[in-house]
Motif scaffolding. Structure first.
Motif, short mmCIF file in Angstrom:
data_model
loop_
_atom_site.label_atom_id
_atom_site.label_comp_id
_atom_site.label_asym_id
_atom_site.label_seq_id
_atom_site.Cartn_x
_atom_site.Cartn_y
_atom_site.Cartn_z
N ILE A 108 -38.70 45.03 -23.88
CA ILE A 108 -37.86 45.00 -25.07
C ILE A 108 -37.88 46.33 -25.85
N LYS A 109 -38.57 47.33 -25.30
CA LYS A 109 -38.59 48.64 -25.95
C LYS A 109 -37.52 49.53 -25.33
N LYS A 110 -36.95 50.42 -26.15
CA LYS A 110 -35.86 51.28 -25.67
C LYS A 110 -36.28 52.13 -24.48
N GLU A 111 -37.51 52.59 -24.48
CA GLU A 111 -37.97 53.46 -23.38
C GLU A 111 -37.92 52.73 -22.04
N VAL A 112 -37.93 51.39 -22.12
CA VAL A 112 -37.88 50.59 -20.91
C VAL A 112 -36.45 50.16 -20.59
N TYR A 113 -35.78 49.51 -21.56
CA TYR A 113 -34.51 48.88 -21.22
C TYR A 113 -33.34 49.85 -21.04
N GLU A 114 -33.32 50.95 -21.79
CA GLU A 114 -32.16 51.84 -21.70
C GLU A 114 -31.98 52.44 -20.30
N PRO A 115 -33.01 53.07 -19.72
CA PRO A 115 -32.81 53.64 -18.38
C PRO A 115 -32.61 52.59 -17.29
N ILE A 116 -33.22 51.42 -17.46
CA ILE A 116 -33.06 50.38 -16.44
C ILE A 116 -31.64 49.82 -16.46
N LEU A 117 -31.12 49.50 -17.64
CA LEU A 117 -29.75 48.99 -17.74
C LEU A 117 -28.74 50.02 -17.22
N LYS A 118 -29.01 51.28 -17.50
CA LYS A 118 -28.12 52.35 -17.02
C LYS A 118 -28.11 52.39 -15.49
N GLU A 119 -29.27 52.25 -14.89
CA GLU A 119 -29.35 52.28 -13.43
C GLU A 119 -28.76 51.01 -12.81
N LEU A 120 -28.91 49.87 -13.48
CA LEU A 120 -28.34 48.62 -12.97
C LEU A 120 -26.81 48.70 -12.91
N GLU A 121 -26.21 49.44 -13.84
CA GLU A 121 -24.76 49.60 -13.83
C GLU A 121 -24.27 50.24 -12.54
N LYS A 122 -25.10 51.13 -11.97
CA LYS A 122 -24.73 51.77 -10.69
C LYS A 122 -24.67 50.76 -9.55
N HIS A 123 -25.32 49.61 -9.76
CA HIS A 123 -25.34 48.55 -8.74
C HIS A 123 -24.41 47.40 -9.13
N ASN A 124 -23.47 47.70 -10.01
CA ASN A 124 -22.44 46.73 -10.42
C ASN A 124 -23.01 45.53 -11.20
N ILE A 125 -24.12 45.75 -11.87
CA ILE A 125 -24.66 44.74 -12.79
C ILE A 125 -24.34 45.25 -14.19
N VAL A 126 -23.19 44.81 -14.69
CA VAL A 126 -22.59 45.41 -15.88
C VAL A 126 -22.22 44.33 -16.89
N PHE A 127 -22.47 44.60 -18.16
CA PHE A 127 -22.08 43.70 -19.25
C PHE A 127 -20.76 44.15 -19.85
N LYS A 128 -19.86 43.18 -20.05
CA LYS A 128 -18.60 43.45 -20.74
C LYS A 128 -18.74 42.94 -22.17
N GLU A 129 -18.46 43.78 -23.13
CA GLU A 129 -18.58 43.41 -24.53
C GLU A 129 -17.20 43.24 -25.17
N LYS A 130 -17.11 42.23 -26.03
CA LYS A 130 -15.85 41.96 -26.71
C LYS A 130 -16.15 41.63 -28.17
N GLU A 131 -15.51 42.38 -29.07
CA GLU A 131 -15.66 42.08 -30.50
C GLU A 131 -14.68 40.98 -30.86
N THR A 132 -15.16 40.00 -31.63
CA THR A 132 -14.31 38.88 -32.00
C THR A 132 -14.61 38.44 -33.43
N GLU A 133 -13.80 37.56 -33.96
CA GLU A 133 -14.00 37.08 -35.32
C GLU A 133 -15.29 36.27 -35.41
#
Length: 457
Positions: free
Chosen positions: A420-445
């Motif tokens: 749950i620390k940035k030093e851990v999750y930021e680089p891992i999520l970035k690398e997961l995107e290269k493997h098509n594990i991607v989150f789509k975000e949508k702003e809503t009311e």
């Protein structure tokens, strides 16, 4: 040479091992894969370079300690209850450790000793727990960094069958440990908070209190509550949040149908049944129904559950071949849960060409500069085949990535922890995107907060 010890060579290790082996040449890695079943370990290695399979009995101190002592980092892919044996050896020989499982009380108790030795014990780094933590904290931290206040957090994850392989009335097949599916929700009440009010769902009501959610391109789903939502107040730093709810995703209608098994007692794992080895499926069903000198098992079941013969619930039961008098449970001293698992595995096991699917959904409600807003974040990942399943990929890749980052000194904070620390999750999520594990975000009311408390309590 960086020696990586992987303990356990089950289905979820395939992508983990392949990813590490793909980096073996450039990162100077050597994998030792130990399993109680040597053939499993050999199959995982398949005579590849930079990989060695060997027999490992984690309950044999000599076998366990010898393996850990010669490793630079240890990955335990054993069932969660067995990690502690490995963890103690890792402390003894001062080795870093990675698991995909929830942090147990026993594991947590090692925290001070782990810190004192400057070790990293990274846990909960699979898909759920794992990717759910990292993707949630990325958005929560982003909102906080802007000065926003979190009002609502809901999170759902499900291991499902892919739409193209969805071929039964339950819209479900086993994509991970079947036992965990059968006994899900047992062992404690589901606790959460909605609009500032604490809510509780006991097991016998769990599958009739569901939330609905829609994921673009994939349709409508339902979610039933996990047991431990309130624990995440402290984990995520959400002590003042008004709504906090974590749940499991299924296709709409699954929970209502599953509730039939719960009400009959077929998911009970607390007692064993007499003569279960020779018991037919029909006898198994009948054992939960009252005696009648005239009524059939089918009629008694319909009467007990108050379902008509043209009800879809009845069609779902028939599809499972529950009333077959020739098929046997074939398990000695089986609990009802084990017997039910056997029956379901006949119908819900993935076919050779089936694909699985991981679905994750987060909802964040927050206030920023006096304005209430909402972000919905969704991730859907479909497996490639029976080896590179979505489950194996979303569990194995984060484990592999974090292992390499610990080895390379890119993650340094010691202790028993989750990602749950940035030093851990930021680089891992970035690398997961290269493997098509991607989150789509949508702003809503934002619709979740009722400031006056006049309705919706």
């Amino acid at each position: 040479m960086n020696n990586i010890l992987i303990i356990g060579a089950g289905k979820s290790t395939s992508v983990l091992i392949d990813h590490l082996l793909s980096k073996a040449g450039t990162e100077d890695l050597f994998l030792r894969i130990g399993d109680i079943d040597l053939e499993n370990a050999k199959k995982a290695c398949e005579n590849k370079k930079h990989c060695e399979a060997f027999h490992l009995d984690v309950f044999n101190a000599e076998s366990r300690e010898s393996a850990v002592k010669n490793a630079d980092i240890v990955i335990s892919m054993l069932p969660a209850r067995f990690h502690i044996e490995v963890a103690k050896a890792c402390v003894k020989f001062k080795k870093n450790m990675v698991t995909a499982s929830y942090i147990s009380k026993d594991m947590k108790a090692l925290n001070e000793e782990v810190k004192k030795n400057g070790l990293i014990f990274m846990n909960e780094i699979g898909v759920d727990p794992g990717i759910d933590h990292m993707s949630a904290m990325q958005v929560i931290d982003r909102i906080r960094d802007k000065g926003g206040k979190i009002l609502l957090f809901e999170s759902f994850t499900g291991g499902l069958v892919a739409p193209e392989s969805d071929t039964n009335l339950w819209n479900y097949k086993f994509t991970w440990n079947p036992r965990n599916v059968v006994v899900a929700g047992q062992g404690g009440v589901a606790e959460f908070i909605q609009e500032g009010k604490y809510k509780y769902i006991p097991y016998h009501r769990l599958f009739r209190r569901t939330e609905f959610l829609h994921i673009e391109g994939y349709g409508k789903f339902e979610g039933y509550a996990n047991r431990n939502s309130l624990d995440y107040m402290s984990i995520y730093g959400l002590e003042d949040v008004l709504t906090l709810y974590r749940g499991t995703i299924r296709r709409v209608g699954f929970s209502r149908a599953w509730n039939m098994f719960v009400q009959l007692g077929m998911t009970d794992d607390s007692f064993t049944m007499k003569d279960s080895e020779s018991m037919s499926y029909r006898d198994f069903v009948n054992s939960f129904l009252p005696y009648s000198p005239t009524d059939t098992v089918e009629l008694k079941l319909r009467h007990s559950l108050k379902i008509d013969q043209d009800d879809l619930m009845w069609e779902k039961l028939l599809e499972l071949d529950l009333f077959n008098k020739d098929k046997k449970i074939g398990i000695k001293a089986a609990t009802p849960a084990k017997a039910l698992q056997k029956i379901l595995m006949d119908k819900w096991s993935l076919a050779p060409d089936d694909k699985d699917m991981i679905v994750m959904y987060h909802k964040f409600g927050y206030e920023l500069n006096g304005e209430k807003k909402q972000i919905d974040a969704t991730m859907v990942h479909i497996g490639k085949d029976q080896t590179e399943t979505a489950m194996a990929k979303t569990v194995g890749l984060p484990v592999a990535i974090v292992t390499l980052k610990i080895l390379k000194g890119e993650i340094t904070t010691p202790g028993v922890q989750l990602p749950i620390k940035k030093e851990v999750y930021e680089p891992i999520l970035k690398e997961l995107e290269k493997h098509n594990i991607v989150f789509k975000e949508k702003e809503t009311e934002y619709l979740g907060y009722n400031p006056f408390g006049e309705v919706g309590n």
